[in-house]
Enzyme design. Structure first.
Site, short mmCIF file in Angstrom:
data_model
loop_
_atom_site.label_atom_id
_atom_site.label_comp_id
_atom_site.label_asym_id
_atom_site.label_seq_id
_atom_site.Cartn_x
_atom_site.Cartn_y
_atom_site.Cartn_z
CB CYS A 82 -0.91 0.01 1.22
SG CYS A 82 -1.86 1.54 1.40
CG HIS B 242 -7.24 7.63 0.46
ND1 HIS B 242 -7.66 6.32 0.29
CD2 HIS B 242 -7.33 8.21 -0.78
CE1 HIS B 242 -7.99 6.11 -0.97
NE2 HIS B 242 -7.81 7.24 -1.64
#
Length: 368
Positions: free
Chosen positions: A75, A193
């Site tokens: 990630c 996010h």
């Protein structure tokens, strides 16, 4: 909160927003640098004008190659941990981070040579502006609702900081903060996010909101969004949460199977204009709404949603804008999604499979 600015290996800006020690008190300085070898950052986007609708369309073919649902070990929004490949965030831990998107739809790029095919019917211009990524937490598996109230407040402080700075850029007409959550929405990274788009033009939806608000102001001398909020509060039938400074309601003409708006009681243009008390209550209210959204359907652990912050434009239209957040989901049942088919996609005529009152009743049932 402490803000620290740095740059990534390709020149993109990155900002740490710290609310914990040893950084927030100034006792430590973030010095970890990006060790990757990256080509210079740059976007190859352009804006093409649609003469049939009067809208600008962003053409950003380079985004086809952006990172898509990587393994959690790879990630790019996780911290750079010892023994693992470097990520977009050089530090080995962080509170909240904002950085320029590596695959932006908008940004500085090459010059665009005249209209498409040389025909003035199709103007085009560089897709200037800016796209940023907001990493809410270093915890890859967290949700926004899992953040503490203090950390949620830091996120909003970061969004306010970026809204103020980006709004001051000469080519920006509107700053849009949002979060996409869930593969059904189309997210390409599962890490919690959000994003910030600084548009060099006024988006189509905002144009309509401004036109409606301008006409309402000419007829009444009042802000349309304020009158909508006050009407919802008077009726009370669709209110799902109310505090001293914010109210959440399902709009009377809700389009989505789940939709709720969160608006401040005071007339403010954007997140940067909120005072400390408003930001404190916002951190509580927003988390509570997301908690209820996740519980809306029995048997569904994480409901896909979009949380969109509508902020006043920059420029002459600014007096007609008023801050509000729109949270909505395309899930219409535990095992079904609402698809934008012929009427919605081709004609823009929405057909709701439920009612605003039913949505509101369900969200009220889920009050803690």
């Amino acid at each position: 909160m402490r803000r620290t600015a740095t740059r990534l290996a390709d020149g993109r800006e990155l900002f740490y927003f710290d609310d914990t020690e040893p950084y927030v008190g100034g006792g430590a300085v973030r010095e970890r640098h990006d060790t990757r070898r990256l080509p210079s950052a740059g976007a190859a986007s352009e804006l093409r004008f649609d003469p049939l609708t009067g809208e600008w369309v962003v053409s950003a073919s380079h985004r086809m190659d952006r990172t898509f649902l990587p393994d959690p070990a790879d990630c790019p929004l996780c911290p750079t941990r010892p023994g693992r490949a470097a990520t977009e965030i050089p530090a080995d831990d962080y509170d909240v981070v904002v950085f320029e998107n590596r695959f932006p739809a908008l940004g500085p790029g090459g010059a665009v040579a005249g209209p498409v095919d040389g025909d003035p019917l199709w103007p085009r211009r560089p897709a200037t502006g800016r796209c940023e990524v907001v990493a809410f937490t270093a915890d890859h598996d967290a949700r926004f609702v899992d953040l503490s109230v203090a950390r949620a407040r830091t996120v909003f402080d970061a969004l306010a900081d970026r809204t103020a700075e980006l709004s001051a850029a000469p080519d920006v007409r509107q700053v849009f903060c949002f979060e996409n959550r869930g593969a059904e929405i189309g997210v390409t990274l599962q890490h919690p996010h959000g994003q910030i788009y600084a548009y060099p033009f006024l988006p189509a939806r905002s144009q309509v909101l401004v036109q409606r608000a301008r006409a309402h102001h000419a007829a009444t001398g009042r802000l349309l969004q304020r009158d909508v909020l006050e009407a919802e509060r008077r009726a009370g039938t669709r209110i799902v949460w109310s505090g001293r400074r914010w109210t959440a309601y399902v709009p009377a003409a809700a389009r989505w199977p789940i939709e709720v708006h969160l608006a401040p009681h005071r007339d403010v243009p954007d997140l940067a204009a909120l005072d400390d008390a408003e930001r404190d209550e916002l951190a509580v209210a927003y988390r509570e709404l997301l908690r209820r959204v996740d519980l809306f359907f029995d048997g569904v652990d994480r409901v896909p949603y979009i949380a969109a912050w509508h902020q006043a434009p920059v420029g002459d239209e600014r007096p007609y804008g008023r801050l509000f957040c729109q949270i909505f989901s395309l899930r219409r049942a535990a095992d079904k999604l609402k698809y934008l088919a012929g009427s919605e996609s081709a004609m823009g005529v929405w057909i709701s499979d439920t009612s605003a009152e039913r949505i509101a009743a369900r969200l009220r049932e889920l009050a803690g």
